[in-house]
Design a protein around this motif. Structure first.
Motif, PDB file in Angstrom:
ATOM      1  N   LEU A   1       0.830  -1.210   0.000  1.00  0.00           N
ATOM      2  CA  LEU A   1       0.000   0.000   0.000  1.00  0.00           C
ATOM      3  C   LEU A   1       0.863   1.257   0.000  1.00  0.00           C
ATOM      4  O   LEU A   1       0.522   2.257  -0.646  1.00  0.00           O
ATOM      5  N   LEU A   2       1.987   1.214   0.723  1.00  0.00           N
ATOM      6  CA  LEU A   2       2.907   2.350   0.714  1.00  0.00           C
ATOM      7  C   LEU A   2       3.555   2.523  -0.653  1.00  0.00           C
ATOM      8  O   LEU A   2       3.681   3.641  -1.165  1.00  0.00           O
ATOM      9  N   ALA A   3       3.976   1.416  -1.249  1.00  0.00           N
ATOM     10  CA  ALA A   3       4.633   1.487  -2.555  1.00  0.00           C
ATOM     11  C   ALA A   3       3.696   2.043  -3.618  1.00  0.00           C
ATOM     12  O   ALA A   3       4.121   2.793  -4.513  1.00  0.00           O
ATOM     13  N   LEU A   4       2.423   1.691  -3.519  1.00  0.00           N
ATOM     14  CA  LEU A   4       1.418   2.162  -4.483  1.00  0.00           C
ATOM     15  C   LEU A   4       0.857   3.532  -4.116  1.00  0.00           C
ATOM     16  O   LEU A   4       0.014   4.065  -4.837  1.00  0.00           O
TER      17      LEU A   4
ATOM     18  N   THR B   1      11.123   0.812  -4.068  1.00  0.00           N
ATOM     19  CA  THR B   1      10.054   1.739  -4.429  1.00  0.00           C
ATOM     20  C   THR B   1       9.296   2.339  -3.251  1.00  0.00           C
ATOM     21  O   THR B   1       8.657   3.378  -3.412  1.00  0.00           O
ATOM     22  N   CYS B   2       9.326   1.689  -2.085  1.00  0.00           N
ATOM     23  CA  CYS B   2       8.586   2.232  -0.940  1.00  0.00           C
ATOM     24  C   CYS B   2       9.225   3.531  -0.451  1.00  0.00           C
ATOM     25  O   CYS B   2      10.432   3.735  -0.583  1.00  0.00           O
ATOM     26  N   PRO B   3       8.448   4.411   0.138  1.00  0.00           N
ATOM     27  CA  PRO B   3       9.024   5.568   0.827  1.00  0.00           C
ATOM     28  C   PRO B   3       9.954   5.078   1.938  1.00  0.00           C
ATOM     29  O   PRO B   3       9.832   3.930   2.387  1.00  0.00           O
ATOM     30  N   PRO B   4      10.882   5.904   2.377  1.00  0.00           N
ATOM     31  CA  PRO B   4      11.793   5.480   3.455  1.00  0.00           C
ATOM     32  C   PRO B   4      11.027   4.938   4.663  1.00  0.00           C
ATOM     33  O   PRO B   4      10.047   5.536   5.106  1.00  0.00           O
ATOM     34  N   GLN B   5      11.478   3.801   5.157  1.00  0.00           N
ATOM     35  CA  GLN B   5      10.788   3.108   6.237  1.00  0.00           C
ATOM     36  C   GLN B   5      11.761   2.789   7.365  1.00  0.00           C
ATOM     37  O   GLN B   5      12.969   2.863   7.202  1.00  0.00           O
ATOM     38  N   HIS B   6      11.193   2.368   8.503  1.00  0.00           N
ATOM     39  CA  HIS B   6      11.952   1.847   9.628  1.00  0.00           C
ATOM     40  C   HIS B   6      11.803   0.320   9.590  1.00  0.00           C
ATOM     41  O   HIS B   6      10.714  -0.199   9.848  1.00  0.00           O
ATOM     42  N   LEU B   7      12.872  -0.393   9.250  1.00  0.00           N
ATOM     43  CA  LEU B   7      12.830  -1.839   9.086  1.00  0.00           C
ATOM     44  C   LEU B   7      13.571  -2.503  10.234  1.00  0.00           C
ATOM     45  O   LEU B   7      14.759  -2.230  10.451  1.00  0.00           O
TER      46      LEU B   7
END
Length: 390
Positions: A68-71, A111-117
């Motif tokens: 959902l974030l990537a899209l 492609t995702c916005p920057p995330q905390h992984l």
């Protein structure tokens, strides 16, 4: 806390004063309608709830929410943390699933916005850096937060005439219960096996196990089904067995450390790391079950010769690595780091800038004050080389 219906795992939330939101459709299932209802209701809930931080743990929801974030369908206004409880591809997966999930993960990292992984150990973070390309992973903040276990005091085994192996987990392809049953068939007749977890009480599952082994071996297996408290079967066990095809950092193995039990692990990714820390552990490094049965018998004979000292040493390893106090301290520090990064208040000394540098170590004694800042995280991706060496 958001979850599907409570089947016993969230009974303490009310006592803790935690609000529990139940959404049907968040569990695994074959029905597309089931999953559609779950993800759409979850998305609506996340959009309408006021939050300072959203932390997504369940594997399916980690995947769907990142899609959902990537899209750009979901655009949260607060930081979002995603936990990888294990790489969603790799050794042990079906080859087709491995290829699809690896390609999907590479796409999401790119492609995702920057995330905390969040990863459970350095090995997983390093593998992701290698497979998704460290430069792409460097767009995200990477954290290492090891699991913990919390059995609390358990009684000691009283039955000396039976050697009982215990295995915990749901019944699916990952856990590979068939190998556990076939291994029991190679062990002496005084060895028994206890299978604990959702699905082990199912008649169809038990019939499948019975078809693999002689009746006298099947009679040496105890099927408990799901348990609200696993301490009783663990207290009556002589060793912990895990025959999984793949794992993250299995909490059942950490509980074995806490209980002071020997561990017997199939050679999944990360198993060697656990066995290397254990004073009485065995890695099943081949599919020759007759050979592995002999090694298991030798291992338990070795343990029996000095059981008290080996149990104390094993429990000390647990206290140094996976005690609840360590996890709680690291989790709180991680949350503070995420929240402060959202407001641009992270000090440069709090993280690693260059990918080739090693992460900070997370081994701490529970009685010692943990250094600040603990859990390691980075604005650059961990290098695959360094991650895999940890």
């Amino acid at each position: 806390m958001i979850s599907d219906k409570d089947e016993g795992g969230f009974t303490a939330l009310a006592e803790m004063g935690v609000r529990h939101i139940v959404i049907n459709g968040l569990t695994k299932g074959l029905s597309p309608r089931h999953h559609w209802r779950g993800i759409t209701t979850l998305l609506h809930t996340l959009r309408t709830q006021s939050a300072d931080l959203i932390w997504i743990h369940a594997r399916l929801q980690v995947l769907l929410c990142r899609l959902l974030l990537a899209l750009r369908i979901w655009k949260p206004e607060c930081p979002v943390v995603f936990t990888h409880h294990g790489l969603p591809y790799g050794r042990g997966y079906h080859p087709l699933v491995h290829r699809i999930c690896k390609a999907l993960e590479q796409m999401l990292v790119a492609t995702c916005p920057p995330q905390h992984l969040v990863f459970l150990n350095h090995r997983m973070a390093g593998s992701m850096a290698r497979d998704a390309r460290a430069r792409r992973l460097a767009r995200h903040r990477v954290y290492i937060l090891p699991n913990c276990s919390n059995l609390r005091p358990i009684p000691r085994k009283t039955d000396k005439n039976i050697k009982r192996l215990i295995m915990t987990g749901r019944t699916d392809r990952q856990k590979n219960y068939d190998i556990a049953a076939q291994l029991l068939a190679q062990l002496p007749a005084h060895f028994h096996l206890t299978l604990c977890g959702p699905g082990t009480e199912d008649a169809t599952f038990q019939s499948g196990i019975a078809a693999l082994i002689p009746p006298d071996v099947f009679n040496r297996i105890t099927f408990t089904g799901p348990l609200a408290d696993v301490r009783q079967p663990i207290s009556n066990a002589d060793a912990y067995l895990l025959t999984s095809r793949y794992e993250g950092t299995p909490i059942g193995a950490l509980e074995a450390f806490e209980a002071g039990l020997p561990i017997i692990l199939r050679n999944f990714d990360g198993a060697l790391d656990l066995v290397a820390k254990h004073p009485c552990g065995l890695l099943m490094d081949s599919d020759d079950l007759s050979l592995q049965a002999k090694r298991i018998t030798t291992l338990l004979d070795f343990f029996d010769r000095d059981a008290t000292a080996l149990r104390v040493e094993t429990q000390q390893v647990w206290r140094d690595n996976w005690a609840p106090a360590i996890f709680a301290h690291n989790a709180r520090t991680l949350i503070r780091s995420v929240l402060s990064s959202a407001t641009g208040q992270v000090a440069a000394s709090d993280y690693i800038h260059d990918a080739p540098m090693r992460h900070q170590g997370l081994r701490k004694n529970v009685t010692a004050r943990a250094p600040v800042p603990p859990p390691c995280y980075t604005t650059g991706a961990p290098s695959a080389e360094n991650g895999l060496q940890q």
